[in-house]
Scaffold this active site. Structure first.
Site, short mmCIF file in Angstrom:
data_model
loop_
_atom_site.label_atom_id
_atom_site.label_comp_id
_atom_site.label_asym_id
_atom_site.label_seq_id
_atom_site.Cartn_x
_atom_site.Cartn_y
_atom_site.Cartn_z
N GLU A 254 32.25 50.34 48.52
CA GLU A 254 33.59 49.60 48.58
C GLU A 254 34.43 50.29 47.11
OE1 GLU A 254 32.72 45.61 46.86
OE2 GLU A 254 34.32 44.90 48.12
N GLU B 13 29.37 34.75 48.04
CA GLU B 13 30.26 35.53 48.78
C GLU B 13 30.51 36.88 47.99
OE1 GLU B 13 31.78 34.57 51.17
OE2 GLU B 13 31.91 32.39 51.29
N CYS C 235 38.53 40.82 49.03
CA CYS C 235 37.18 41.10 49.62
C CYS C 235 37.00 41.34 50.97
CB CYS C 235 36.53 39.82 49.31
SG CYS C 235 37.41 38.34 49.78
N LYS D 16 33.18 28.82 35.47
CA LYS D 16 33.81 30.03 34.89
C LYS D 16 34.70 30.98 35.37
CE LYS D 16 32.02 34.22 34.06
NZ LYS D 16 33.25 34.71 33.74
P1 NAP Z 1 31.22 40.83 39.55
O1 NAP Z 1 31.27 41.64 38.35
O2 NAP Z 1 29.90 40.17 40.28
O3 NAP Z 1 31.83 39.26 38.63
C1 NAP Z 1 32.10 38.19 39.12
C2 NAP Z 1 31.77 37.05 38.22
O4 NAP Z 1 30.29 36.75 37.85
C3 NAP Z 1 32.65 37.03 36.98
O5 NAP Z 1 33.10 35.99 36.81
C4 NAP Z 1 31.60 37.74 36.07
O6 NAP Z 1 31.77 37.53 34.66
C5 NAP Z 1 30.31 36.88 36.43
N1 NAP Z 1 29.13 37.39 36.16
C6 NAP Z 1 28.66 38.82 35.53
N2 NAP Z 1 27.45 38.86 35.32
C7 NAP Z 1 26.91 37.22 35.63
C8 NAP Z 1 25.76 36.84 35.31
N3 NAP Z 1 24.73 37.72 34.74
N4 NAP Z 1 25.29 35.60 35.54
C9 NAP Z 1 26.60 35.09 36.03
N5 NAP Z 1 27.83 35.38 36.14
C10 NAP Z 1 27.90 36.69 36.02
O7 NAP Z 1 32.48 41.00 40.28
P2 NAP Z 1 33.92 41.43 40.01
O8 NAP Z 1 33.98 43.08 39.65
O9 NAP Z 1 34.49 40.40 39.07
O10 NAP Z 1 34.44 41.12 41.26
C11 NAP Z 1 34.55 42.25 42.57
C12 NAP Z 1 33.72 42.01 43.37
O11 NAP Z 1 33.76 40.59 44.00
C13 NAP Z 1 33.68 42.66 44.69
O12 NAP Z 1 32.46 43.22 45.17
C14 NAP Z 1 34.26 42.04 45.96
O13 NAP Z 1 34.02 42.43 47.08
C15 NAP Z 1 33.69 40.80 45.54
N6 NAP Z 1 34.32 39.61 46.11
C16 NAP Z 1 33.78 39.05 47.35
C17 NAP Z 1 34.62 37.89 48.00
C18 NAP Z 1 33.94 37.28 49.20
O14 NAP Z 1 34.58 36.33 49.42
N7 NAP Z 1 33.05 37.76 49.45
C19 NAP Z 1 35.81 37.76 47.49
C20 NAP Z 1 36.55 38.47 46.22
C21 NAP Z 1 35.62 39.33 45.67
P3 NAP Z 1 32.89 38.55 33.78
O15 NAP Z 1 34.22 38.01 33.84
O16 NAP Z 1 32.17 38.67 32.54
O17 NAP Z 1 32.65 39.75 34.35
#
Ligand code: NAP
Ligand code: MG
Length: 510
Positions: free
Chosen positions: A412, A281, A315, A205
């Site tokens: 963050e 991650e 990230c 997804k």
């Molecule tokens: P997010 O809100 O956690 O969303 C990430 C993914 O999870 C999206 O595809 C989201 O769908 C999905 N999701 C949401 N609720 C879910 C559920 N209940 N069950 C399964 N999947 C679900 O994060 P984001 O705002 O997109 O990304 C920003 C974050 O990612 C930041 O905190 C950043 O630090 C982190 N990040 C970490 C790394 C690393 O390598 N550690 C790399 C990049 C980013 P939707 O599309 O519908 O929201």
């Protein structure tokens, strides 16, 4: 050619029919891009079962690029069945690992042939500056597939010294992958390449706001001859599609990159449903320590890219800079001087340094983040507001005099916001303890010319990655992942392979 013959042979009779794709085409960046927009399930592009769609938006001007299928729970279930069938009965599950490697090399070659198109799609869907999209978003994705293609025939059985037993590394069957929007194609590549090299099939997804490069990738997998059902892409919401993937009884592993709260929710669902293996991650607030004995030019240049790279939607971005008191004012003066030279504008323009934030809600959150910083008494030295032009642009921002208790010292931003605190001259242990005083542990950095100090500090920083006199230098062969609430389970490197394998011990008596 041999490859085409080989591909035809792999596809089998039932795949003889030509793939029909209903593209959205757009003339942009001096080319015509052809974008699939439907769910990719069992080797075919098709509408979501209930016909629902949503709009994906170009953050440069807020315009709608096209509609995209909005998958439902039923679509996830179809995708998982296809992935299971492909693993259990299709050619993929029976294939010699070396042939699997050939397919992944072929896929990497096709991504390279289409790199300008992929980078253009990435730019219009995510706001990534085109030159960076080409080099990093797409470039590193290609490298990742090549790297893991090479692993396919190097997953070896181990024989124990205690004769006569051995252990074997097996695929996990169907894996789920859920990714964020900051590097849409690269996050797909980091997880899918390891997962496929390990012989699994997958359902992925993409983030709702950036689905287009994942769907273009799906098209290339067909061209590469990856058998149907091995890769399935279901665009849609996290709460629906992602949640169903976490709950699904036929999925045995879920690889996730995203925020810490959603990571916790996913881990819980994976546990309750069928104890899926997970790797997470998650978020970061990576400290960067700059000592007065650093190479100042380099510390300014790299300190800036540690924050502003990919408009801060990175990230491993340095979430907090600690600058030694005696160079602090000079450092800030030079950073501000450099920011003024940054060109903000159309990310397709080759001279642009800083593009729009990924989507409107994220921009709004960043503006609010800066307002909180001001309210709490941090010194706003530069930026802090939306840029006065169409689209979702945020000014590169600098805060100084940030105290440890403040919101912006702890949370963050995920945007172009430099958060700077001073530390007393010579207080190495003091700054280390402040740098480690966070629940995150993704990355970190240190600038100093003193090798002893560099080693002392890098050993004590509690983070999965430490950069010494550099920043953002990741490599496909080096394991990547966090400590503490930044998650566990590595992407990239040999370790990532084992996230997608299971080990079986066989003991033979004779
Ligand atoms: P997010 O809100 O956690 O969303 C990430 C993914 O999870 C999206 O595809 C989201 O769908 C999905 N999701 C949401 N609720 C879910 C559920 N209940 N069950 C399964 N999947 C679900 O994060 P984001 O705002 O997109 O990304 C920003 C974050 O990612 C930041 O905190 C950043 O630090 C982190 N990040 C970490 C790394 C690393 O390598 N550690 C790399 C990049 C980013 P939707 O599309 O519908 O929201
Ligand atoms: Mg978009």
């Amino acid at each position: 050619s041999f490859i085409q013959m080989f591909v035809r042979r792999l596809r089998g009779e039932d795949q003889e029919e030509e793939l029909v794709i209903d593209y959205v085409t757009k003339d942009v960046n001096n080319m015509t891009v052809k974008m699939p927009y439907q769910c990719f399930i069992n080797g075919k592009f098709e509408d979501a079962e209930d016909g629902k769609t949503y709009n994906t938006v170009n953050p440069t001007d807020g315009s709608v690029i096209c509609k995209v299928s909005y998958a439902s729970v039923a679509d996830v279930d179809r995708a998982v069945s296809a992935a299971k069938e492909a693993f259990d009965n299709g050619p993929w599950g029976k294939m010699n690992p070396r042939d699997r490697g050939r397919l992944l090399y072929r896929l990497a070659d096709l991504m390279e042939e289409h790199q300008e198109e992929l980078a253009t799609i990435e730019t219009i869907d995510s706001g990534a500056v085109y030159t960076l999209a080409l080099k990093t978003h797409v470039g590193m994705s290609i490298q990742t597939f090549r790297y893991f293609a090479g692993w396919c025939d190097k997953i070896q059985v181990c024989v124990c010294s205690l004769r006569p037993s051995f252990y074997n590394f097996l695929s996990l069957t169907v894996c789920a992958i859920v990714i964020p929007w900051n590097y849409p194609l690269m996050m797909l590549a980091w997880k899918s390449a390891a997962c496929l090299a390990a012989g699994n099939t997958l359902v992925l997804k993409p983030a709702q706001v950036t689905p287009l490069t994942a769907l273009k990738f799906a098209e290339l997998t067909v061209k590469a001859g990856i058998p149907k059902g091995v890769i399935n892409i279901v665009p849609g919401s996290g709460g629906l599609v992602g949640q169903r993937m976490s709950d699904h009884p036929d999925i045995r592993k879920l690889g996730f990159t995203g925020s810490t709260p959603i990571g916790k929710q996913i881990m819980k669902s994976c546990a309750v449903s069928n104890l899926k293996k997970v790797s997470l991650e998650l978020g970061g607030k990576s400290p960067l320590i700059i000592f007065s004995d650093c190479d100042m030019d380099k510390a300014v240049r790299m300190g800036m890219s540690s924050v502003y790279f990919n408009k801060g939607e990175n990230c491993i971005a340095a979430g907090r800079l600690f600058v030694e008191e005696s160079i602090h004012d000079e450092y800030i003066r030079r950073v501000v001087e450099e920011i003024k030279k940054m060109k903000i504008g159309d990310p397709l323009d080759r001279s642009t340094d800083h593009g729009p934030q990924n989507h409107k809600a994220h921009l709004d959150k960043l503006v609010e983040y800066c307002e909180i910083g001001v309210k709490e008494g941090a010194m706003l030295v530069y930026g802090g507001r939306q840029v006065d032009r169409p689209g979702f642009f945020m000014e590169p921002t600098v805060f100084t005099d940030v105290e440890d208790h403040m919101f912006i010292a702890k949370e963050e931003s995920f945007g172009p916001v430099m958060v700077v605190s001073k530390f007393k001259d010579g207080d190495v242990d003091g700054v280390l303890s402040r740098a480690n005083n966070t629940e995150f542990g993704l990355a970190s950095g240190v600038f100093t010319r003193d090798i002893n100090k560099a080693m002392y500090v890098s050993e004590r920083l509690e983070a999965g990655t430490v950069f010494v006199n550099t920043y953002n230098k990741t490599d496909v062969a080096a394991p990547f992942g966090g400590f503490k609430q930044s998650g566990f389970g590595k992407d990239l490197g040999e370790e990532a392979l084992h996230e997608y394998l299971r080990t079986k011990a066989v003991t033979v008596e004779y």
